[in-house]
Design an enzyme around this catalytic site. Structure first.
Site, PDB file in Angstrom:
ATOM      1  N   LEU A 182       0.864  -1.175   0.000  1.00  0.00           N
ATOM      2  CA  LEU A 182       0.000   0.000   0.000  1.00  0.00           C
ATOM      3  C   LEU A 182       0.900   1.224   0.000  1.00  0.00           C
ATOM      4  O   LEU A 182       1.950   1.226   0.648  1.00  0.00           O
ATOM      5  CB  LEU A 182      -0.896   0.029   1.246  1.00  0.00           C
ATOM      6  CG  LEU A 182      -1.969  -1.055   1.388  1.00  0.00           C
ATOM      7  CD1 LEU A 182      -2.673  -0.911   2.735  1.00  0.00           C
ATOM      8  CD2 LEU A 182      -2.983  -0.993   0.263  1.00  0.00           C
ATOM      9  N   ASP A 183       0.494   2.274  -0.714  1.00  0.00           N
ATOM     10  CA  ASP A 183       1.269   3.517  -0.708  1.00  0.00           C
ATOM     11  C   ASP A 183       1.391   4.046   0.729  1.00  0.00           C
ATOM     12  O   ASP A 183       0.505   3.838   1.563  1.00  0.00           O
ATOM     13  CB  ASP A 183       0.575   4.586  -1.566  1.00  0.00           C
ATOM     14  CG  ASP A 183       0.601   4.251  -3.043  1.00  0.00           C
ATOM     15  OD1 ASP A 183       1.351   3.338  -3.442  1.00  0.00           O
ATOM     16  OD2 ASP A 183      -0.137   4.898  -3.808  1.00  0.00           O
ATOM     17  N   ARG A 184       2.468   4.754   0.986  1.00  0.00           N
ATOM     18  CA  ARG A 184       2.722   5.258   2.328  1.00  0.00           C
ATOM     19  C   ARG A 184       1.549   6.066   2.912  1.00  0.00           C
ATOM     20  O   ARG A 184       1.217   5.894   4.086  1.00  0.00           O
ATOM     21  CB  ARG A 184       4.009   6.096   2.331  1.00  0.00           C
ATOM     22  CG  ARG A 184       4.402   6.559   3.721  1.00  0.00           C
ATOM     23  CD  ARG A 184       5.842   7.038   3.793  1.00  0.00           C
ATOM     24  NE  ARG A 184       6.231   7.176   5.190  1.00  0.00           N
ATOM     25  CZ  ARG A 184       7.477   7.304   5.609  1.00  0.00           C
ATOM     26  NH1 ARG A 184       8.474   7.311   4.746  1.00  0.00           N
ATOM     27  NH2 ARG A 184       7.751   7.405   6.904  1.00  0.00           N
ATOM     28  N   VAL A 234      -1.563   5.760   2.535  1.00  0.00           N
ATOM     29  CA  VAL A 234      -2.816   4.994   2.528  1.00  0.00           C
ATOM     30  C   VAL A 234      -2.909   4.121   3.782  1.00  0.00           C
ATOM     31  O   VAL A 234      -1.907   3.568   4.243  1.00  0.00           O
ATOM     32  CB  VAL A 234      -2.901   4.120   1.258  1.00  0.00           C
ATOM     33  CG1 VAL A 234      -4.162   3.272   1.245  1.00  0.00           C
ATOM     34  CG2 VAL A 234      -2.830   4.993   0.019  1.00  0.00           C
TER      35      VAL A 234
END
Length: 228
Positions: free
Chosen positions: A62-64, A66
């Site tokens: 997951l993107d940071r 998120v």
């Protein structure tokens, strides 16, 4: 902040799912901040008294900025099988996103071709295939409205970098806080209003359905959307 029992959404001998906090990185990067996979390894080693450390495999990312469900494998066999599950798109992922602009259509499917600039860590979308692009597809539906904000449920059919962020922005609905993709200002917390709400798949060893939910963050903003 170390991982504790309250962060665990699912665990058995093969898999462990964590409720990721916005701002945590999944794997080590150039910032030098302690990544989530190392935090989970420490949690497992302490919980099960493993002085030599624990195995942990990163299944997806997951993107940071998120939050939400993220799954790790506790054995190499589970990692290999879950990698195949994700590669074959045999996992159903559901995200919740908060946007300021109401989508023109309350539900639909978006298809784009994405190109990532790794130096700038930015993804550009195209409406037709271009050289070096990857096809991205998602379906979305409007769940409801709270004040001036709209909650959108997203089911990505592909797993491209920044996919949901750039595709929602493409229809004039940048995610709240995501100034990288068109929202006018960023969050002071370094988070965006994108949450990995649910993960569904067939267990790679037990062959039983697994359905994992992550509650919305308690941050003074997200809570108002929990009952929609």
């Amino acid at each position: 902040m170390p991982i504790t029992d309250k962060d665990i959404l699912f665990e058995d001998n093969h898999l462990i799912a964590i409720s990721k906090r916005a701002g945590d990185i999944v794997q080590v990067d150039e910032t030098g901040d302690e990544p989530l996979d190392e935090q989970v390894k420490k949690y497992i080693a302490k919980k099960y008294n493993k002085p030599n450390g624990a195995f942990l495999g990163v299944v997806h990312r997951l993107d940071r900025p998120v939050s939400g469900v993220i799954l790790f494998a506790k054995t190499s066999k589970a990692l290999e099988r879950m990698n195949a599950v994700f590669k074959n798109r045999e996992v159903k992922k559901t995200y919740w996103a908060v946007v300021k602009n109401k989508p023109e259509k309350e539900s639909g499917t978006l298809v784009h071709w994405l190109v990532k600039n790794p130096q700038k860590n930015v993804v550009t979308y195209y409406n037709t295939e271009v050289q070096g692009s990857q096809r991205a597809e998602l379906s979305y539906r409007l769940i409801g409205q709270v004040g001036d904000y709209f909650l959108i449920e997203v089911d990505p059919l592909t797993g491209r970098s920044h996919q949901i962020r750039v595709q929602l922005s493409s229809m004039g609905c940048p995610i709240v806080g995501d100034n990288k993709y068109g929202y006018p200002r960023g969050s002071r917390k370094g988070s965006i209003c994108l949450h990995a709400r649910r993960l569904r798949f067939l267990h790679p060893v037990k062959k039983e359905p697994v359905d994992i939910f992550a509650k919305l963050p308690i941050d003074g903003f997200w809570e108002r959307f929990e009952n929609l």
